[in-house]
Design an enzyme around this catalytic site. Structure first.
Site, PDB file in Angstrom:
ATOM      1  N   ASP A   1       3.396 -61.154  83.485  1.00 33.79           N
ATOM      2  CA  ASP A   1       3.006 -62.056  82.408  1.00 33.79           C
ATOM      3  C   ASP A   1       4.291 -62.591  81.781  1.00 33.79           C
ATOM      4  O   ASP A   1       5.070 -61.840  81.180  1.00 33.79           O
ATOM      5  CB  ASP A   1       2.180 -61.279  81.374  1.00 33.79           C
ATOM      6  CG  ASP A   1       1.760 -62.130  80.179  1.00 33.79           C
ATOM      7  OD1 ASP A   1       2.287 -63.246  80.004  1.00 33.79           O
ATOM      8  OD2 ASP A   1       0.925 -61.655  79.392  1.00 33.79           O
TER       9      ASP A   1
ATOM     10  N   ASN B   1       8.610 -72.008  84.897  1.00 36.36           N
ATOM     11  CA  ASN B   1       7.535 -72.952  85.184  1.00 36.36           C
ATOM     12  C   ASN B   1       6.204 -72.551  84.551  1.00 36.36           C
ATOM     13  O   ASN B   1       5.275 -73.350  84.505  1.00 36.36           O
ATOM     14  CB  ASN B   1       7.377 -73.066  86.712  1.00 36.36           C
ATOM     15  CG  ASN B   1       6.215 -73.926  87.124  1.00 36.36           C
ATOM     16  OD1 ASN B   1       6.205 -75.132  86.868  1.00 36.36           O
ATOM     17  ND2 ASN B   1       5.227 -73.322  87.767  1.00 36.36           N
TER      18      ASN B   1
ATOM     19  N   ASP C   1       3.356 -64.343  88.862  1.00 37.05           N
ATOM     20  CA  ASP C   1       2.095 -64.973  88.468  1.00 37.05           C
ATOM     21  C   ASP C   1       1.215 -63.887  87.863  1.00 37.05           C
ATOM     22  O   ASP C   1       1.547 -62.697  87.940  1.00 37.05           O
ATOM     23  CB  ASP C   1       1.404 -65.633  89.667  1.00 37.05           C
ATOM     24  CG  ASP C   1       0.658 -66.905  89.281  1.00 37.05           C
ATOM     25  OD1 ASP C   1      -0.310 -66.800  88.491  1.00 37.05           O
ATOM     26  OD2 ASP C   1       1.039 -67.996  89.751  1.00 37.05           O
TER      27      ASP C   1
ATOM     28  N   LYS D   1       5.798 -77.946  74.752  1.00 34.09           N
ATOM     29  CA  LYS D   1       6.637 -78.659  75.717  1.00 34.09           C
ATOM     30  C   LYS D   1       7.813 -79.361  75.035  1.00 34.09           C
ATOM     31  O   LYS D   1       8.894 -79.482  75.619  1.00 34.09           O
ATOM     32  CB  LYS D   1       5.790 -79.657  76.511  1.00 34.09           C
ATOM     33  CG  LYS D   1       4.796 -79.003  77.466  1.00 34.09           C
ATOM     34  CD  LYS D   1       5.482 -78.141  78.522  1.00 34.09           C
ATOM     35  CE  LYS D   1       4.519 -77.684  79.607  1.00 34.09           C
ATOM     36  NZ  LYS D   1       5.179 -76.846  80.638  1.00 34.09           N
TER      37      LYS D   1
ATOM     38  N   TYR E   1      -0.060 -77.733  73.316  1.00 34.05           N
ATOM     39  CA  TYR E   1       0.664 -78.019  74.551  1.00 34.05           C
ATOM     40  C   TYR E   1       1.860 -78.931  74.289  1.00 34.05           C
ATOM     41  O   TYR E   1       2.978 -78.660  74.744  1.00 34.05           O
ATOM     42  CB  TYR E   1      -0.297 -78.668  75.545  1.00 34.05           C
ATOM     43  CG  TYR E   1       0.291 -78.922  76.921  1.00 34.05           C
ATOM     44  CD1 TYR E   1       0.478 -77.880  77.820  1.00 34.05           C
ATOM     45  CD2 TYR E   1       0.637 -80.211  77.318  1.00 34.05           C
ATOM     46  CE1 TYR E   1       1.008 -78.110  79.081  1.00 34.05           C
ATOM     47  CE2 TYR E   1       1.160 -80.454  78.573  1.00 34.05           C
ATOM     48  CZ  TYR E   1       1.342 -79.407  79.452  1.00 34.05           C
ATOM     49  OH  TYR E   1       1.867 -79.647  80.701  1.00 34.05           O
TER      50      TYR E   1
END
Length: 251
Positions: free
Chosen positions: A51, A77, A32, A147, A143
């Protein structure tokens, strides 16, 4: 003991994945960029500040994992929600950040996981996409594009790595209860001149189950896709979304 890596694993869906894999008996590694969230991870986990869009940091992480004994599962994720805006109002830097983290991070996971999984003759790659990667999604161009790219990457990985015993699948969450979705609701409400509650109801009513989903719902699917119960499941786009019918909530 099997080992699972979850990027963006210190909170939200990633943290739920870490918990689910730990309960399933895996040694859990998470990355994270939120130091405070990393500090709250269970002591039994290996938590690293990485990162996901940084090639050098990701290479060093996978080198460390290789020395530790390799990897059975990687959950790519990490993602950035990006702006909620008309396409002409999206800043180039915001576009790049969203795509670099969301799609670039998934690519780097696959790039560095593939050699050790090939050597082991097995492995599972689980990529977090979105219902925005299945539908066109107004006011979310970076986004949605990222995706969709994650799904294209997954399909290619499944074909390329399948002969080595490596499976790749994508999970498409719908609207997930939690702080991140709250931010999306607020931004979308502002962009559309709606109330937050009206946007929420629009999302919920756009599913056949009339509900948001939880991070645990997504995590349970990730563990299943990594399990022997899914040993012939690869190249699949699996929505965990209450069956989204309308991706554009209306007032």
């Amino acid at each position: 003991m099997k080992r699972a890596l979850v990027t963006a694993g210190a909170s939200g869906i990633g943290f739920a994945m870490g918990e689910a894999f730990a309960q399933a008996g895996y040694e859990v590694w998470v990355t994270d960029v939120d130091d405070a969230a990393l500090a709250r991870c269970p002591d039994a986990w290996t938590a690293r500040r990485v990162d996901s869009s940084d090639d050098g940091q990701m290479r060093a992480l996978f080198d460390e994992i290789s020395v530790a004994g390799g990897l059975d599962v990687v959950c790519a994720n990490a993602g950035v929600a990006g702006p909620t805006a008309h396409v002409e109002d999206v800043a180039w830097d915001d576009w790049k950040t969203c795509v670099d983290v969301t799609l670039g991070g998934a690519f780097l996971c696959a790039k560095y996981a593939a050699p050790m999984m090939k050597a082991a003759g097995q492995g599972a790659i689980v990529l977090t996409s979105s219902t925005a990667g299945v539908f066109g999604y107004p006011n979310r161009a970076p986004y949605s594009a990222a995706k969709w790219g994650v799904i294209g990457l997954m399909k290619t990985l499944a074909m390329e790595l399948g002969p080595f015993g490596i499976r790749a699948n994508a999970i498409c969450p719908g609207a997930v209860e939690g702080p991140r979705m709250e931010g999306v609701l607020e931004r979308e409400a502002a962009a559309k001149g709606m109330t937050r509650d009206a946007v929420y109801e629009g999302y919920a009513s756009g599913t056949s189950l009339r509900t948001f989903v939880t991070a645990e719902d997504i995590a349970n699917m990730a563990v299943f896709l990594a399990s022997n119960g899914a040993q012939r499941v690869s190249g699949q786009v699996i929505s965990v979304d209450g069956h989204t019918e309308n991706p554009d909530p209306k007032p």
